[in-house]
Design a protein around this motif. Sequence first.
Motif, PDB file in Angstrom:
ATOM      1  N   LEU A 357       0.714  -1.058   0.000  1.00 39.42           N
ATOM      2  CA  LEU A 357      -0.044   0.151   0.177  1.00 39.42           C
ATOM      3  C   LEU A 357       0.981   1.121   0.063  1.00 39.42           C
ATOM      4  CD1 LEU A 357      -2.884  -0.810   2.534  1.00 39.42           C
ATOM      5  CD2 LEU A 357      -2.956  -0.859   0.155  1.00 39.42           C
ATOM      6  N   ARG A 358       2.113   1.179   0.217  1.00 42.15           N
ATOM      7  CA  ARG A 358       2.967   2.344   0.023  1.00 42.15           C
ATOM      8  C   ARG A 358       3.207   2.831  -1.278  1.00 42.15           C
ATOM      9  NH1 ARG A 358       7.453   0.285   4.903  1.00 42.15           N
ATOM     10  NH2 ARG A 358       5.775  -0.483   6.158  1.00 42.15           N
ATOM     11  N   ASP A 359       3.525   4.130  -1.400  1.00 41.64           N
ATOM     12  CA  ASP A 359       3.705   5.042  -2.375  1.00 41.64           C
ATOM     13  C   ASP A 359       5.266   4.183  -3.485  1.00 41.64           C
ATOM     14  OD1 ASP A 359       4.022   6.655  -4.496  1.00 41.64           O
ATOM     15  OD2 ASP A 359       5.129   8.287  -3.290  1.00 41.64           O
ATOM     16  N   GLY A 360       4.610   3.576  -4.508  1.00 39.25           N
ATOM     17  CA  GLY A 360       5.424   3.214  -5.483  1.00 39.25           C
ATOM     18  C   GLY A 360       5.690   3.891  -6.658  1.00 39.25           C
ATOM     19  N   GLY A 369      10.821  -2.746  -1.361  1.00 40.80           N
ATOM     20  CA  GLY A 369       9.642  -3.805  -1.267  1.00 40.80           C
ATOM     21  C   GLY A 369       8.353  -3.321  -1.225  1.00 40.80           C
ATOM     22  N   HIS A 370       8.320  -2.122  -2.010  1.00 40.57           N
ATOM     23  CA  HIS A 370       6.810  -1.350  -2.181  1.00 40.57           C
ATOM     24  C   HIS A 370       6.060  -1.935  -3.435  1.00 40.57           C
ATOM     25  CE1 HIS A 370       8.253   2.387   0.436  1.00 40.57           C
ATOM     26  NE2 HIS A 370       8.509   1.080   1.160  1.00 40.57           N
TER      27      HIS A 370
END
Length: 427
Positions: A357-360, A369-370
Amino acid sequence: MQNEPLAFRMRPRTIDEVIGQETVIGPSTALYKMIKNGHIPSMLLYGEPGIGKTSIAYAIAGTSELPFIALNATTSGKKDVEEVVNEARLTGKVLLFLDEIHRFNKLQQDALLPHVESGSIVLIGATTENPFHDVNPAIRSRCGEIKQLKRLTEAHVVKLIESALNDKERGLGRQSINISPEQIERLAVGSIGDARKALTMLESVVFASDEAGGIVRIEDDIIEQMMKRIGVFGDKKGSHFYNLLSALQKSVRGSDVDAAMYYLAHLLENGDLTAVTRRLLVMAYEDVGLAAPHVGAHVLAACQAADRLGLPEARIPLANAVAEMCLSPKSNSAYRAVDAASAAIHAGKTGDIPPHLRDGHYAGAKELGHVGYRYPHDTPVGSFGGWVDQDYLPEKVRGTAFYEPVLAGDEKKLAGIYEKLKTFRKK
């Protein structure tokens, strides 16, 4: 003395002359009996303007044999308090009436509090604000009695006006005044339980009326003019104003259109349109919420129209908004859900945001690992749209439910979707 306002002249001289407030200082109350037996406790008198706080303080002073000093916290300084302390040292005990006590500053408190605690100063504080919100705890703890006064009834105000008309020493009894019982009743109704305004209106009406043959003749139109000039709807920003806002919201929440219209009308008479529209917008989302989501947009449009129109026309769109909210299905599920989530955070139930769910959207996101996020729109589910089974909450909070749907209005459908999605996750 006749140069002083009628409301000042007609203050009760002893507690036996107090009109109204029987539950606070009537003959059957403990406070009345204590005062009659010579014991005056420190106390706080709380209530709207004009309902008798100052009058009761002066009546207590007139009944007791203690030296009496009256101060107003908005204008008194440390020197005034020191003079009260010195008087207490000389006489052994003094009765201090402090009006607007919620404005008491720290220097005044430091000089006065030890003497109130020792009993050499008996303190009667008066405030229009809620003492549990606006009076310093140190003052409250030294006042054994906190008495909330209520508005006078129409019967009480009629009795007060008749007393002023008949009193030859302090009132208007030396004048021949032709005023009907119906006109007295109109003054009482128009004062809305405010003794000071009732007597001020009476005095103004008498002075504005024509005299013929030694008789002052009161006309109905003079009464109406004076009521408009003096105003009868109280303060705009005191506790009573916020009590009106609270009563409006609770009436809407309880679906009582008549009560809600009454409180809306009362608030609009105060003229603070901004405070009213702000509260109505809150109510649309807090109390109607997901049960009728369109109401929020309707109320916003009504508030914007009211702001553009101004008073008195603003009452028209606002009345529509209030009626619609009253008669709409109600739900507070959404704001309860966010409050529950906030409570969980404050309780330490936090965790790392799942990597997918983190900004990629930057170079190097994969190295951190995002990755792994699946785009729900790519997976249609019937007529609902898109949905995929993936985790959104941090691992530590996973499985916690904050939202509890209310089966009312449009939220019934939303609740069904919510429950269906839960079964998908279980699979």
